[in-house]
Design an enzyme around this catalytic site. Structure first.
Site, PDB file in Angstrom:
ATOM      1  N   TYR A 148       0.757  -1.114  -0.046  1.00 36.50           N
ATOM      2  CA  TYR A 148      -0.196  -0.130  -0.029  1.00 36.50           C
ATOM      3  C   TYR A 148       0.925   1.394  -0.084  1.00 36.50           C
ATOM      4  O   TYR A 148       1.572   1.632   0.998  1.00 36.50           O
ATOM      5  CB  TYR A 148      -0.842   0.123   1.446  1.00 36.50           C
ATOM      6  N   GLY A 156     -16.808   3.080  -0.933  1.00 38.01           N
ATOM      7  CA  GLY A 156     -17.557   4.374  -0.575  1.00 38.01           C
ATOM      8  C   GLY A 156     -18.741   4.289  -1.519  1.00 38.01           C
ATOM      9  O   GLY A 156     -19.565   5.459  -1.316  1.00 38.01           O
ATOM     10  N   PHE A 198     -13.599  -4.189   0.957  1.00 45.61           N
ATOM     11  CA  PHE A 198     -14.409  -3.227   0.333  1.00 45.61           C
ATOM     12  C   PHE A 198     -15.853  -3.244   1.237  1.00 45.61           C
ATOM     13  O   PHE A 198     -16.720  -3.614   0.422  1.00 45.61           O
ATOM     14  CB  PHE A 198     -14.422  -3.734  -1.070  1.00 45.61           C
ATOM     15  N   PRO A 199     -15.806  -3.049   2.777  1.00 46.63           N
ATOM     16  CA  PRO A 199     -17.075  -3.195   3.368  1.00 46.63           C
ATOM     17  C   PRO A 199     -18.037  -2.067   3.088  1.00 46.63           C
ATOM     18  O   PRO A 199     -19.284  -2.226   3.135  1.00 46.63           O
ATOM     19  CB  PRO A 199     -16.560  -3.212   4.826  1.00 46.63           C
ATOM     20  N   LEU A 200     -17.430  -1.034   2.450  1.00 46.33           N
ATOM     21  CA  LEU A 200     -18.241  -0.055   2.038  1.00 46.33           C
ATOM     22  C   LEU A 200     -18.439   0.132   0.533  1.00 46.33           C
ATOM     23  O   LEU A 200     -18.548   1.240   0.011  1.00 46.33           O
ATOM     24  CB  LEU A 200     -17.728   1.288   2.739  1.00 46.33           C
TER      25      LEU A 200
HETATM   26  N1  LIG Z   1      -7.233  -8.571   0.744  1.00 40.92           N
HETATM   27  C1  LIG Z   1      -7.620  -7.641  -0.241  1.00 40.92           C
HETATM   28  O1  LIG Z   1      -7.394  -8.323  -1.518  1.00 40.92           O
HETATM   29  C2  LIG Z   1      -7.959  -6.249  -0.146  1.00 40.92           C
HETATM   30  C3  LIG Z   1      -8.470  -5.626  -1.215  1.00 40.92           C
HETATM   31  C4  LIG Z   1      -8.728  -4.149  -0.867  1.00 40.92           C
HETATM   32  C5  LIG Z   1      -8.777  -3.939   0.258  1.00 40.92           C
HETATM   33  N2  LIG Z   1      -8.522  -4.637   1.483  1.00 40.92           N
HETATM   34  C6  LIG Z   1      -8.457  -4.134   2.832  1.00 40.92           C
HETATM   35  O2  LIG Z   1      -9.878  -3.717   3.029  1.00 40.92           O
HETATM   36  C7  LIG Z   1     -10.048  -2.302   3.511  1.00 40.92           C
HETATM   37  C8  LIG Z   1     -11.319  -1.479   3.120  1.00 40.92           C
HETATM   38  O3  LIG Z   1     -11.403  -1.456   1.841  1.00 40.92           O
HETATM   39  P1  LIG Z   1     -11.283   0.079   1.203  1.00 40.92           P
HETATM   40  O4  LIG Z   1     -10.585   0.941   2.120  1.00 40.92           O
HETATM   41  O5  LIG Z   1     -10.695  -0.120  -0.199  1.00 40.92           O
HETATM   42  O6  LIG Z   1     -12.785   0.260   0.782  1.00 40.92           O
HETATM   43  P2  LIG Z   1     -14.155   0.537   1.448  1.00 40.92           P
HETATM   44  O7  LIG Z   1     -13.802   0.215   3.175  1.00 40.92           O
HETATM   45  O8  LIG Z   1     -15.238  -0.353   1.166  1.00 40.92           O
HETATM   46  O9  LIG Z   1     -14.369   1.958   1.393  1.00 40.92           O
HETATM   47  C9  LIG Z   1     -13.421   2.938   1.499  1.00 40.92           C
HETATM   48  C10 LIG Z   1     -13.783   4.181   0.584  1.00 40.92           C
HETATM   49  O10 LIG Z   1     -15.175   4.530   1.422  1.00 40.92           O
HETATM   50  C11 LIG Z   1     -14.993   6.078   1.964  1.00 40.92           C
HETATM   51  N3  LIG Z   1     -15.691   5.965   3.120  1.00 40.92           N
HETATM   52  C12 LIG Z   1     -15.058   5.573   4.305  1.00 40.92           C
HETATM   53  N4  LIG Z   1     -15.997   5.717   5.479  1.00 40.92           N
HETATM   54  C13 LIG Z   1     -17.040   6.446   4.828  1.00 40.92           C
HETATM   55  C14 LIG Z   1     -18.054   6.961   5.408  1.00 40.92           C
HETATM   56  N5  LIG Z   1     -18.529   6.885   6.588  1.00 40.92           N
HETATM   57  N6  LIG Z   1     -19.072   7.659   4.439  1.00 40.92           N
HETATM   58  C15 LIG Z   1     -18.787   7.699   3.208  1.00 40.92           C
HETATM   59  N7  LIG Z   1     -17.922   7.367   2.694  1.00 40.92           N
HETATM   60  C16 LIG Z   1     -16.626   6.575   3.459  1.00 40.92           C
HETATM   61  C17 LIG Z   1     -13.649   6.384   1.997  1.00 40.92           C
HETATM   62  O11 LIG Z   1     -13.173   7.468   1.718  1.00 40.92           O
HETATM   63  P3  LIG Z   1     -12.509   8.768   2.696  1.00 40.92           P
HETATM   64  O12 LIG Z   1     -11.211   8.578   2.549  1.00 40.92           O
HETATM   65  O13 LIG Z   1     -13.017   9.904   2.016  1.00 40.92           O
HETATM   66  O14 LIG Z   1     -13.232   8.565   4.064  1.00 40.92           O
HETATM   67  C18 LIG Z   1     -12.947   5.448   0.815  1.00 40.92           C
HETATM   68  O15 LIG Z   1     -12.949   5.879  -0.344  1.00 40.92           O
HETATM   69  C19 LIG Z   1      -8.689  -1.825   2.897  1.00 40.92           C
HETATM   70  O16 LIG Z   1      -8.362  -0.304   3.719  1.00 40.92           O
HETATM   71  C20 LIG Z   1      -7.706  -2.777   3.105  1.00 40.92           C
HETATM   72  O17 LIG Z   1      -7.074  -2.744   4.237  1.00 40.92           O
HETATM   73  C21 LIG Z   1      -8.000  -5.706   1.261  1.00 40.92           C
END
Ligand SMILES: NC(=O)c1ccc[n+]([C@@H]2O[C@H](COP(=O)([O-])OP(=O)(O)OC[C@H]3O[C@@H](n4cnc5c(N)ncnc54)[C@H](OP(=O)(O)O)[C@@H]3O)[C@@H](O)[C@H]2O)c1
Length: 304
Positions: free
Chosen positions: A70, A234, A229-231
């Protein structure tokens, strides 16, 4: 073992989940949003990124998911700058098996020597002597047999570099295959209210066959399940209009309902929402207080 976590505030029990001999609260933080745009390079405001990390720990979050790739290396460095020496109960999970290419795309790094190099990068940049939880991030078509990569991680575990093993992007069959060889403390697969469609359809390379089947297996075996990608990056509100009405009822945001739904879906789910904002972090942490009715859970889970 680290200290048992306090249970206050979680509407959907349990408040904590075990990762082998570790125990963490069932709402973590994903560090992938800390580096710059496209998870590449420095963030615009590194001090703000460190504030997010410190606030996460202040709130009571004691599980952070990261990976050396990352940034690359940026998320790990920010974590160490903000939090080292680490609180005793903080668990930092990493991932091996990926790397970044010069065009910022994501490539595989699953050969034993690549996995070892990645572990060394994690240890160095996080300033750790042992990695508490390491996911083997293995995607179909990545070229190296699954068990060969797993054996490379087992060798590093035997050397004391890794405490617990976990898997990412895996099918139920691969989980069973791994379990026949070694204990696994967590599975990290894409999973959210959108079910892989809508705005995140472009990430279909991350989909595994029968995601619900993997979750059921983890629930039965009491293996922590980390929905990434729990959100829906976004996009949950856009992808799932039913969230808005349920959010109004609970005086909450659609993002909070999407997280509460995950907590309600299974006692082994440990969401790891990613954010670069303290406000979103606090909002996400507060989602643990929302008690969804069985009808709400069913309505959100419906396809479409
Ligand atoms: N194992 C794998 O292959 C893999 C792949 C992808 C991700 N991951 C892990 O999963 C974690 C979560 O995934 P992710 O961060 O990509 O996606 P996510 O949690 O689904 O969504 C993050 C996005 O949502 C926005 N967000 C967060 N909180 C919010 C809220 N309360 N209201 C509105 N928007 C909100 C963030 O923007 P802001 O920054 O503006 O808040 C960011 O752009 C990653 O950080 C990583 O550690 C693992």
């Amino acid at each position: 073992m680290n200290e048992p976590a306090r249970s206050e505030g979680f509407a959907h029990a349990p408040a904590t989940i075990r990762l082998g001999d570790l125990e963490v609260r069932r709402m973590g933080y994903g560090a992938m949003r800390l580096p710059g745009k496209d998870v590449w390079g420095e963030p615009d405001d590194p001090a703000r990124a460190r504030d997010v990390l410190r606030r996460a720990v202040d709130l009571g979050i004691n599980f952070i998911d990261t990976a050396w790739f990352y940034g690359p290396l940026v998320a790990n460095r920010l974590i160490a700058e903000a939090l080292h020496p680490y609180p005793r109960d903080l668990v930092i999970a990493t991932k091996l098996g990926g790397k970044r290419l010069p065009d910022k795309s994501w490539g595989p790094a699953l050969r034993p020597e690549e996995l070892r190099k990645g572990a060394e990068e994690d240890l160095r940049t996080l300033r750790l002597e042992r990695l508490d939880v390491v996911h083997l991030r293995h995607r179909p078509g990545d070229g190296v047999p699954f068990m060969e990569s797993l054996d490379a991680l087992l060798a590093m575990q035997a050397e004391g570099k890794i405490r617990h093993l976990a898997l990412s992007n895996v099918s139920a069959r691969e989980v069973e295959q791994a379990l026949a060889r070694t204990p696994i403390v967590a599975v990290q697969n894409m999973f959210n209210v959108s079910g892989g469609g809508g705005a995140i359809a472009k990430y279909t390379h991350s989909e595994v066959d029968d995601p619900e089947g993997v979750l059921d297996l983890c629930t039965r075996k009491k293996i922590a399940y980390l929905p990434f990608f729990p959100l829906a990056v976004g996009n949950v509100a856009k992808d799932k209009p039913v969230l808005a009405a349920i959010a109004d009822k609970h005086h909450a945001s659609p993002a909070q309902i999407a997280l509460a739904w995950l907590l309600a879906r299974s006692p082994v789910i440990l969401p790891i929402p990613g954010t670069s904002s303290v406000e979103h972090l606090e909002e996400n942490w507060d989602a643990r207080r929302i008690a969804l009715s069985p009808d709400d859970v069913a309505a959100i889970g419906k396809q479409g």
